[in-house]
Structures are given as C-alpha cells and as structure tokens.
Motif scaffolding. Structure first.
Motif, PDB file in Angstrom:
ATOM      1  N   LYS A 104      57.051  56.572  50.041  1.00 44.27           N
ATOM      2  CA  LYS A 104      57.675  57.894  49.989  1.00 44.27           C
ATOM      3  C   LYS A 104      58.620  58.038  51.177  1.00 44.27           C
ATOM      4  O   LYS A 104      58.170  58.144  52.318  1.00 44.27           O
ATOM      5  CB  LYS A 104      56.600  58.988  50.011  1.00 44.27           C
ATOM      6  CG  LYS A 104      55.677  58.961  48.794  1.00 44.27           C
ATOM      7  CD  LYS A 104      54.636  60.076  48.869  1.00 44.27           C
ATOM      8  CE  LYS A 104      53.745  60.082  47.641  1.00 44.27           C
ATOM      9  NZ  LYS A 104      54.448  60.475  46.415  1.00 44.27           N
ATOM     10  N   LEU A 105      59.927  58.040  50.898  1.00 42.61           N
ATOM     11  CA  LEU A 105      60.929  58.130  51.958  1.00 42.61           C
ATOM     12  C   LEU A 105      61.540  59.529  52.010  1.00 42.61           C
ATOM     13  O   LEU A 105      61.637  60.223  50.989  1.00 42.61           O
ATOM     14  CB  LEU A 105      62.007  57.075  51.764  1.00 42.61           C
ATOM     15  CG  LEU A 105      61.487  55.661  52.061  1.00 42.61           C
ATOM     16  CD1 LEU A 105      61.381  54.851  50.797  1.00 42.61           C
ATOM     17  CD2 LEU A 105      62.359  54.960  53.070  1.00 42.61           C
ATOM     18  N   SER A 106      61.968  59.907  53.199  1.00 47.18           N
ATOM     19  CA  SER A 106      62.413  61.289  53.427  1.00 47.18           C
ATOM     20  C   SER A 106      63.640  61.659  52.607  1.00 47.18           C
ATOM     21  O   SER A 106      63.780  62.802  52.161  1.00 47.18           O
ATOM     22  CB  SER A 106      62.695  61.506  54.918  1.00 47.18           C
ATOM     23  OG  SER A 106      63.646  60.545  55.388  1.00 47.18           O
ATOM     24  N   GLU A 107      64.559  60.730  52.386  1.00 45.59           N
ATOM     25  CA  GLU A 107      65.788  61.025  51.646  1.00 45.59           C
ATOM     26  C   GLU A 107      65.777  60.428  50.240  1.00 45.59           C
ATOM     27  O   GLU A 107      66.135  61.091  49.279  1.00 45.59           O
ATOM     28  CB  GLU A 107      67.006  60.506  52.422  1.00 45.59           C
ATOM     29  CG  GLU A 107      67.194  61.137  53.790  1.00 45.59           C
ATOM     30  CD  GLU A 107      67.426  62.642  53.703  1.00 45.59           C
ATOM     31  OE1 GLU A 107      68.058  63.093  52.723  1.00 45.59           O
ATOM     32  OE2 GLU A 107      66.981  63.358  54.617  1.00 45.59           O
ATOM     33  N   THR A 108      65.366  59.204  50.112  1.00 41.80           N
ATOM     34  CA  THR A 108      65.396  58.519  48.814  1.00 41.80           C
ATOM     35  C   THR A 108      64.285  58.995  47.897  1.00 41.80           C
ATOM     36  O   THR A 108      64.417  58.962  46.674  1.00 41.80           O
ATOM     37  CB  THR A 108      65.301  56.996  49.024  1.00 41.80           C
ATOM     38  OG1 THR A 108      66.355  56.587  49.893  1.00 41.80           O
ATOM     39  CG2 THR A 108      65.415  56.243  47.721  1.00 41.80           C
ATOM     40  N   GLY A 109      63.179  59.447  48.463  1.00 40.78           N
ATOM     41  CA  GLY A 109      62.042  59.863  47.644  1.00 40.78           C
ATOM     42  C   GLY A 109      61.108  58.698  47.380  1.00 40.78           C
ATOM     43  O   GLY A 109      60.955  57.798  48.217  1.00 40.78           O
ATOM     44  N   ASP A 110      60.479  58.688  46.205  1.00 41.75           N
ATOM     45  CA  ASP A 110      59.496  57.656  45.877  1.00 41.75           C
ATOM     46  C   ASP A 110      60.184  56.363  45.451  1.00 41.75           C
ATOM     47  O   ASP A 110      61.066  56.359  44.597  1.00 41.75           O
ATOM     48  CB  ASP A 110      58.586  58.123  44.739  1.00 41.75           C
ATOM     49  CG  ASP A 110      57.644  59.232  45.186  1.00 41.75           C
ATOM     50  OD1 ASP A 110      57.695  59.609  46.367  1.00 41.75           O
ATOM     51  OD2 ASP A 110      56.859  59.714  44.341  1.00 41.75           O
ATOM     52  N   ALA A 169      54.892  58.403  53.672  1.00 36.29           N
ATOM     53  CA  ALA A 169      53.569  58.003  53.168  1.00 36.29           C
ATOM     54  C   ALA A 169      53.718  56.764  52.306  1.00 36.29           C
ATOM     55  O   ALA A 169      54.794  56.457  51.799  1.00 36.29           O
ATOM     56  CB  ALA A 169      52.927  59.127  52.368  1.00 36.29           C
ATOM     57  N   ILE A 170      52.609  56.054  52.169  1.00 41.12           N
ATOM     58  CA  ILE A 170      52.495  54.964  51.206  1.00 41.12           C
ATOM     59  C   ILE A 170      51.224  55.223  50.408  1.00 41.12           C
ATOM     60  O   ILE A 170      50.154  55.460  50.990  1.00 41.12           O
ATOM     61  CB  ILE A 170      52.428  53.583  51.876  1.00 41.12           C
ATOM     62  CG1 ILE A 170      53.702  53.315  52.685  1.00 41.12           C
ATOM     63  CG2 ILE A 170      52.238  52.484  50.843  1.00 41.12           C
ATOM     64  CD1 ILE A 170      53.682  51.981  53.428  1.00 41.12           C
ATOM     65  N   ALA A 218      57.094  40.868  45.751  1.00 40.00           N
ATOM     66  CA  ALA A 218      57.779  41.990  45.129  1.00 40.00           C
ATOM     67  C   ALA A 218      58.953  42.488  45.961  1.00 40.00           C
ATOM     68  O   ALA A 218      58.908  42.520  47.188  1.00 40.00           O
ATOM     69  CB  ALA A 218      56.780  43.120  44.918  1.00 40.00           C
ATOM     70  N   ALA A 219      60.036  42.884  45.275  1.00 41.31           N
ATOM     71  CA  ALA A 219      61.212  43.463  45.922  1.00 41.31           C
ATOM     72  C   ALA A 219      61.829  44.477  44.970  1.00 41.31           C
ATOM     73  O   ALA A 219      61.758  44.326  43.751  1.00 41.31           O
ATOM     74  CB  ALA A 219      62.227  42.389  46.288  1.00 41.31           C
ATOM     75  N   VAL A 220      62.420  45.535  45.535  1.00 41.04           N
ATOM     76  CA  VAL A 220      63.056  46.569  44.717  1.00 41.04           C
ATOM     77  C   VAL A 220      64.129  47.255  45.552  1.00 41.04           C
ATOM     78  O   VAL A 220      64.027  47.320  46.785  1.00 41.04           O
ATOM     79  CB  VAL A 220      62.005  47.608  44.231  1.00 41.04           C
ATOM     80  CG1 VAL A 220      61.434  48.401  45.403  1.00 41.04           C
ATOM     81  CG2 VAL A 220      62.587  48.538  43.184  1.00 41.04           C
TER      82      VAL A 220
END
Length: 219
Positions: A144-150, A85-86, A41-43
C-alpha cells in the motif's frame, strides 16, 4: 565489391550487433533484477515497480514464525512515496515495517528505491508467520503506497536457505524439542522389598490377622 554486396554486408553486420546488444542487455537485466534465483515476482503500476518479492520462512522445518517479506521497491516518479502497509490477503498475518535506520514511515525517494530484507536494509516482519501456507506455495502480497495505492503481486513462500539465506528472518527460534518416550516404571515409583506383603499378615489357620488371633488366645 559491388554496392549491392556492400549493402548486404552492412545489413548482416548490423543484425549481428543488434542481437549481441539484446543478449548483453538481457544478461544485465537478469543480473540486476533476478539476482536472487529462481525468477521471482515483479510488477509495475504507474511510477512504482516491485521486483524480487518473496515471503521467506524459517530455515528449519517445524518452526513457523517469524517470517519476512523481501522485495525491492522502485519509485520512478518525481515525488517521494511511503509504503504505508504490506498485507497478505486471505491470511491472518500482520506485517511490521521498519526503515533501515531510525523510526517513522518507510520512504521510497523520487527516482530511487528501497530494499526490503537483508542486512542493513528495511524490514517487513510477519510476526505470526504465514498461517495456512507452506514452502512452495504462492501468496498474494499487497504493498500500500501513499500515492500509487495498492500494488498486488504473487510471491513464492520459500525457506531461508541457499539463495534466500541472507534475506531471511534474523530471529531464529530453536526448533521444538521432541519428548522422549517413557520406558518401564516411572523413576519416582519405589519397588516393595522382597518378601514384604501389603497389609497385616493373616493367621495361617483362621485367615484372621495375626494380631486378632493373639488377642483371642489371651481371653
């Protein structure tokens, strides 16, 4: 050679070079982004790209946990981000993140990347495994990233064998022991000696215990 023939030859040469370049580029991308087979998987969301996302379980069948998440997270932005978080939606799984060295948040530097899983890299351990999932299933994973979000994607659940052995769990519990089936009598049960009967012997004539018959005769 006429000018028209020269133009045709140049065009053909340019086409061959273009195809060769695309083929080489594709092979290079496969080597970098699909180093672990099969394709994983990649996104990409905004400045964040996640590649080779997998949920890797124990190599032995019957051992449920712990499992791990393996992925590479790229940050193409101008500032660092943290993976706060993941999560694995639809399950009760909890994921514990740890950087490659030291403690603190898992930081993806600006213009850099973080590898999760494998020796010497950051880790994402699923302590209680992936309840309700088996190898070959597709599991949604949310970073869950600090700037990009989920950032969500589907990751295959695979055992830590073959291609995935080096990225699997470092804690390998022993497989559950199988209990032997009991045969015959329990070893603690003693057999009565031959010729011994239980209780007091009976008088051959009256059916009364021998002791009782003797007592009656004495009176």
């Amino acid at each position: 050679m006429s000018s028209s023939l020269r133009r045709g030859a140049l065009a053909a040469t340019a086409l061959v070079i273009s195809i060769a370049s695309l083929t080489a580029c594709g092979a290079g991308n496969d080597a970098q982004t699909l180093g672990v087979k099969p394709d994983n998987a990649a996104v990409t969301v905004d400045d964040v790209q996640i590649q080779n996302a997998l949920v890797i379980t124990q190599p032995e069948a019957g051992v449920k946990d712990p499992a791990v998440i393996s992925a590479t997270v790229f940050n193409n932005g101008t500032g660092p981000q943290t993976i706060d978080a993941i999560t694995l939606p639809g399950t009760s799984a909890t994921v514990k993140l740890k950087p490659a060295t030291g403690a603190g948040p898992l930081v993806v530097p600006a213009g850099g990347s973080v590898v999760i899983g494998g020796k010497g890299n950051a880790t994402a351990v699923i302590a209680n495994g992936v309840p309700g999932k088996k190898n070959g299933d597709l599991q949604e994973v949310v970073f869950k990233l600090s700037e990009t979000g989920d950032v969500s994607l589907g990751a295959f659940v695979v055992p830590a064998t073959t291609y995935f052995k080096e990225y699997g769990p470092t804690e390998i519990p022993a497989p559950p022991a199988t209990k032997p089936k009991p045969t015959g009598k329990p070893s603690g049960e003693a057999s009565a000696p031959a010729g011994e009967t239980s209780g007091a012997p009976e008088s051959p004539e009256s059916g009364e215990p021998t002791g009782a018959a003797t007592h009656a005769a004495g009176h």
